[in-house]
Write an enzyme that holds these catalytic residues in place. Structure first.
Site: not given
Length: 336
Positions: A147, A172, A283, A286, A309, A318
């Site tokens: 990110r 995150k 972004h 990414r 994640h 994706y």
């Protein structure tokens, strides 16, 4: 409940309420942006009810305010959730009042959109129109899946040239992870860091050179902030006052990291110059990183780990934007 509210009233008399909120946020090591956002939502909440003190209100007023944001202000779901988190933090962490689950809040609708993904040719075109530090940051975003703030907050010590790895700290969810260091960026990064080191030395010579230290390290190692290894990989072009300086204290002058708005502006212009019609942002690199890895045959668990994640279902999105479709299905029109 009455005792809790009385205790809350006593607690907010000294220091002021917002100072208490700020202190609790910093105690929990939230980012400066979270601090600013939470304080702003708490101010809006108080103003919405004619400056009534939060200790005189409760779950009913919180529900009314959040519903107002969704119904009257038409805010995005993420915006409403941020406001909700700020108010729950205020009552739970600062006032010590546990609010019941907010079942009656009108939820803002979150659109189910697919991520914007650039083709490899489009990535090449955008990167080709960026220069200097902006090119290096954008290349890292595409080459590692980071990110933008994860890249801008990198410290010198986080890059391991020997192992060709980058350590991403406090991503995150306050999670650390390791990603690859693209081989094509090794020499450009070394050249860049040589310039940054000279800039740091100049700051030291001028009596500055101290960088913000995460969590309590600044107290435990008061001089470590001047060490080279703790400096930002992408420092700002100018010195500035540390926004964490307490009211009444002498402002601390430091060199912060490069602002993400600078990269966003450069990216926006590069997309326009490349004549790409997709709404691409930093972004988007990414998203493109993840999609191109899946197209290259890498398994989804590997991509999940690289992206950081928690749930593989987040990474699964994706598979819906691959060039050949989710199941590699070709259109029957192409067979005519």
């Amino acid at each position: 409940m009455q005792n809790l509210l009385q205790s809350a009233v006593q607690n907010v008399e000294s220091p002021k309420l917002l100072e208490q909120v700020r202190g609790k946020i910093r105690l929990k090591h939230y980012s400066i942006r979270t601090e600013q956002a939470y304080l702003e939502w708490i101010k809006r909440f108080i103003l919405h009810f004619d400056k009534r003190h939060p200790s005189e209100m409760g779950s009913v007023e919180v529900e009314v305010f959040l519903t107002h944001l969704a119904v009257d202000r038409h805010v995005a779901a993420s915006t409403q959730n941020q406001a909700k988190s700020a108010l729950l933090f205020l009552y739970k962490e600062v006032l010590g009042v546990a609010l019941p689950w907010l079942d009656n809040v009108e939820q803002a609708k979150a659109p189910k959109r697919l991520p914007v993904v650039l083709t490899k040719a489009e990535v090449h075109a955008v990167l080709g129109r960026l220069t200097g530090t902006h090119w290096l940051v954008a290349s890292l975003l595409y080459g590692t899946g980071m990110r933008i703030l994860e890249a801008l907050r990198l410290r010198v010590k986080d890059i391991d040239f020997e192992r060709k790895e980058i350590l991403i700290r406090d991503g995150k969810g306050f999670k650390d992870r390791v990603t690859m260091l693209p081989l094509t960026l090794v020499e450009p990064l070394k050249t860049h860091l040589n310039r940054v080191k000279q800039l740091h030395q100049n700051d030291l010579n001028d009596g500055f050179g101290s960088v913000y230290m995460p969590q309590a390290l600044g107290l435990k190692f008061p001089y470590a902030g001047r060490d080279w290894v703790w400096q930002y990989v992408f420092p700002s072009g100018k010195l500035s006052h540390d926004p964490r300086t307490k009211d009444g204290d002498e402002p601390v002058i430091r060199r912060h990291h490069l602002q993400d708005q600078s990269v966003q502006r450069a990216m926006r212009q590069a997309v326009v110059d490349a004549e790409i019609t997709k709404p691409a942002t930093p972004h988007t690199f990414r998203h493109s990183f993840a999609t191109h890895l899946l197209e290259g045959g890498y398994d989804i668990r590997t991509v999940q780990e690289l992206l950081g994640h928690s749930d593989v279902s987040t990474t699964m999105i994706y598979t819906r934007v691959l060039n050949k479709g989710r199941w590699g299905v070709s259109s029957p029109l192409d067979a005519l």
